[in-house]
Design an enzyme around this catalytic site. Structure first.
Site, PDB file in Angstrom:
ATOM      1  N   SER A  86      -3.029  -9.444  -2.875  1.00  0.00           N
ATOM      2  CA  SER A  86      -2.667  -9.052  -4.241  1.00  0.00           C
ATOM      3  C   SER A  86      -1.974 -10.201  -4.962  1.00  0.00           C
ATOM      4  CB  SER A  86      -1.789  -7.798  -4.243  1.00  0.00           C
ATOM      5  OG  SER A  86      -0.627  -7.983  -3.464  1.00  0.00           O
ATOM      6  N   GLY A 100       0.805  -1.209   0.000  1.00  0.00           N
ATOM      7  CA  GLY A 100       0.000   0.000   0.000  1.00  0.00           C
ATOM      8  C   GLY A 100       0.839   1.262   0.000  1.00  0.00           C
ATOM      9  N   HIS A 116      -2.370  -4.089  -5.422  1.00  0.00           N
ATOM     10  CA  HIS A 116      -1.712  -3.960  -4.123  1.00  0.00           C
ATOM     11  C   HIS A 116      -2.675  -4.303  -3.000  1.00  0.00           C
ATOM     12  CE1 HIS A 116      -3.393  -0.387  -2.096  1.00  0.00           C
ATOM     13  NE2 HIS A 116      -3.620   0.076  -3.315  1.00  0.00           N
ATOM     14  N   CYS A 117      -2.091  -4.709  -1.880  1.00  0.00           N
ATOM     15  CA  CYS A 117      -2.834  -4.878  -0.631  1.00  0.00           C
ATOM     16  C   CYS A 117      -2.016  -4.109   0.408  1.00  0.00           C
ATOM     17  CB  CYS A 117      -3.051  -6.357  -0.299  1.00  0.00           C
ATOM     18  SG  CYS A 117      -1.588  -7.404  -0.412  1.00  0.00           S
ATOM     19  N   ALA A 118      -2.037  -4.504   1.648  1.00  0.00           N
ATOM     20  CA  ALA A 118      -1.258  -3.771   2.649  1.00  0.00           C
ATOM     21  C   ALA A 118       0.242  -3.991   2.452  1.00  0.00           C
ATOM     22  CB  ALA A 118      -1.680  -4.168   4.062  1.00  0.00           C
TER      23      ALA A 118
END
Length: 188
Positions: free
Chosen positions: A111, A32, A103-105
């Site tokens: 992702s 992220g 994206h993720c964290a």
């Protein structure tokens, strides 16, 4: 393995864990934090950002299209509901000569799982090959076990066979590709 989805040979790839990791000529994965870095987005000509999280808020840049996939990184989350729609979206961006950032964290679980689903559907890669390829581009990927179960089911839907299986281990059910690693960590 089928033809490599990346546009350049393995020896020229630079795996990244802190920035954007290029998976194909039009698909990247990141955390992220990296997804909110304007310079990284523009230098990689990202036209679409897909945020696969509930906790990351994107800085919205006017020349980038944003898609929100509100899924928590828990084994019970139904990421599989997004396998086809997100794979189709990534493909449509590519057909318009665009580039997508998933994206993720952390760029590790959610992702990565959606990336594997995309590679299976649009590059006809087995789950095992998709994982091997993606891990070579972004070494820190590791979808949670619930996402693995969903990916295994998706692979069977697409190809009628499985190349990855869930197996019993001292820490519970895990994908067989992690079996050796887990057994080395935990003495029997």
């Amino acid at each position: 393995m089928t033809a490599s989805p990346c546009a350049f040979p393995v020896q020229f790839r630079q795996p990244s864990v802190s920035g954007l990791s290029q998976i194909t000529s039009s698909l990247y994965i990141s955390s992220g934090v990296a997804a909110n870095n304007r310079l990284m987005l523009s230098s990689n000509r990202i036209s679409t950002v897909i945020n696969v999280s509930v906790e990351v808020v994107n800085a919205l840049y006017e020349d980038i299209h944003y898609v929100q996939v509100p899924v928590a990184d828990t084994p019970t989350s139904r990421l599989c509901d997004f396998f086809d729609p997100i794979a189709d979206h990534i493909h449509s961006v590519e057909m318009k000569q665009g580039r997508t950032l998933l994206h993720c964290a952390a760029g590790v679980s959610r992702s990565a799982a959606l990336c594997l689903a995309y590679l299976m559907k649009y590059h006809a890669m087995s789950l095992l090959d998709a994982h091997t390829w993606t891990k070579s581009c972004r070494p820190i990927i590791r979808p949670n076990n619930g996402f693995w179960e969903q990916l295994i089911h998706y692979e069977f839907q697409l190809f009628g066979r499985n190349t990855v299986h869930m197996v019993s281990s001292p820490v519970g059910m895990i994908p067989d590709i992690y079996e050796k690693e887990v057994r080395q960590m935990i003495p029997l």
